[in-house]
Design a protein around this motif. Structure first.
Motif, PDB file in Angstrom:
ATOM      1  N   LYS A  26       0.835  -1.202   0.000  1.00  0.00           N
ATOM      2  CA  LYS A  26       0.000   0.000   0.000  1.00  0.00           C
ATOM      3  C   LYS A  26       0.867   1.247   0.000  1.00  0.00           C
ATOM      4  CE  LYS A  26      -3.665   2.236   2.661  1.00  0.00           C
ATOM      5  NZ  LYS A  26      -4.499   2.157   3.870  1.00  0.00           N
ATOM      6  N   LEU A  29       2.506   1.586  -3.438  1.00  0.00           N
ATOM      7  CA  LEU A  29       1.554   2.073  -4.431  1.00  0.00           C
ATOM      8  C   LEU A  29       1.244   3.551  -4.225  1.00  0.00           C
ATOM      9  CD1 LEU A  29      -0.952  -0.944  -4.686  1.00  0.00           C
ATOM     10  CD2 LEU A  29       0.662  -0.147  -6.423  1.00  0.00           C
ATOM     11  N   ALA A  30       1.139   3.972  -2.971  1.00  0.00           N
ATOM     12  CA  ALA A  30       0.880   5.384  -2.682  1.00  0.00           C
ATOM     13  C   ALA A  30       2.048   6.240  -3.172  1.00  0.00           C
ATOM     14  CB  ALA A  30       0.649   5.590  -1.186  1.00  0.00           C
ATOM     15  N   LYS A  31       3.275   5.773  -2.927  1.00  0.00           N
ATOM     16  CA  LYS A  31       4.458   6.507  -3.394  1.00  0.00           C
ATOM     17  C   LYS A  31       4.490   6.556  -4.917  1.00  0.00           C
ATOM     18  CE  LYS A  31       9.423   6.825  -3.075  1.00  0.00           C
ATOM     19  NZ  LYS A  31      10.673   6.268  -2.613  1.00  0.00           N
ATOM     20  N   GLU A  32       4.182   5.444  -5.548  1.00  0.00           N
ATOM     21  CA  GLU A  32       4.160   5.387  -7.015  1.00  0.00           C
ATOM     22  C   GLU A  32       3.111   6.351  -7.576  1.00  0.00           C
ATOM     23  OE1 GLU A  32       3.220   2.206 -10.613  1.00  0.00           O
ATOM     24  OE2 GLU A  32       3.623   1.437  -8.602  1.00  0.00           O
ATOM     25  N   MET A  33       1.938   6.396  -6.957  1.00  0.00           N
ATOM     26  CA  MET A  33       0.885   7.304  -7.408  1.00  0.00           C
ATOM     27  C   MET A  33       1.306   8.768  -7.225  1.00  0.00           C
ATOM     28  SD  MET A  33      -1.438   5.689  -8.876  1.00  0.00           S
ATOM     29  CE  MET A  33      -2.569   7.032  -9.075  1.00  0.00           C
ATOM     30  N   GLU A  34       1.981   9.070  -6.111  1.00  0.00           N
ATOM     31  CA  GLU A  34       2.474  10.427  -5.888  1.00  0.00           C
ATOM     32  C   GLU A  34       3.482  10.818  -6.975  1.00  0.00           C
ATOM     33  OE1 GLU A  34       4.032  11.079  -1.957  1.00  0.00           O
ATOM     34  OE2 GLU A  34       2.228  10.299  -1.009  1.00  0.00           O
ATOM     35  N   GLU A  35       4.386   9.895  -7.305  1.00  0.00           N
ATOM     36  CA  GLU A  35       5.387  10.167  -8.336  1.00  0.00           C
ATOM     37  C   GLU A  35       4.726  10.371  -9.699  1.00  0.00           C
ATOM     38  OE1 GLU A  35       7.997   6.821  -8.005  1.00  0.00           O
ATOM     39  OE2 GLU A  35       9.023   7.622  -6.239  1.00  0.00           O
ATOM     40  N   LYS A  36       3.754   9.524 -10.013  1.00  0.00           N
ATOM     41  CA  LYS A  36       3.052   9.669 -11.293  1.00  0.00           C
ATOM     42  C   LYS A  36       2.274  10.981 -11.344  1.00  0.00           C
ATOM     43  CE  LYS A  36       2.540   4.831 -12.639  1.00  0.00           C
ATOM     44  NZ  LYS A  36       1.609   3.740 -12.950  1.00  0.00           N
ATOM     45  N   THR A  37       1.642  11.341 -10.220  1.00  0.00           N
ATOM     46  CA  THR A  37       0.891  12.602 -10.157  1.00  0.00           C
ATOM     47  C   THR A  37       1.826  13.790 -10.333  1.00  0.00           C
ATOM     48  OG1 THR A  37      -0.766  11.606  -8.710  1.00  0.00           O
ATOM     49  CG2 THR A  37      -0.649  14.002  -8.726  1.00  0.00           C
TER      50      THR A  37
END
Length: 103
Positions: A26, A29-37
């Protein structure tokens, strides 16, 4: 009975391990979503700045073209006025003089 308790203990350990792994996933995934954002925001900002720059350049070109056209039109109008003056200035002066001495 001990076997059941041991088995339940093993299940509890496995469940705890699964929960820990889920927590790690989790966070990842949160870190990955932050990077993508963040990457999306940067790209969007870059594209927006590029588009604004293009629009500004286009508007400056159009404004310069309009100014050049107005300058050209003004020069042509002045040339026509000067030509009319050269052709008719004696008549204008004579008419003005006649109007002044009549009264």
């Amino acid at each position: 009975m001990d076997t059941v308790i041991d088995r339940l203990s093993d299940i509890e350990k496995v469940a705890g391990s699964v929960m820990d792994d889920a927590g790690v996933r989790k966070k990842a995934l949160a870190k990955e979503m932050e990077e993508k954002t963040a990457a999306f925001d940067q790209e969007l900002e870059r594209k927006t700045a590029e588009r604004i720059s293009q629009i500004q350049e286009q508007m400056e070109r159009e404004m310069q073209e309009e100014l050049d056209k107005q300058a050209s039109d003004a020069k042509a109008a002045i040339a026509r006025l000067e030509e009319t003056y050269e052709k008719h200035h004696k008549a204008y002066a004579q008419t003005l003089f006649q109007n002044m001495i009549k009264e």
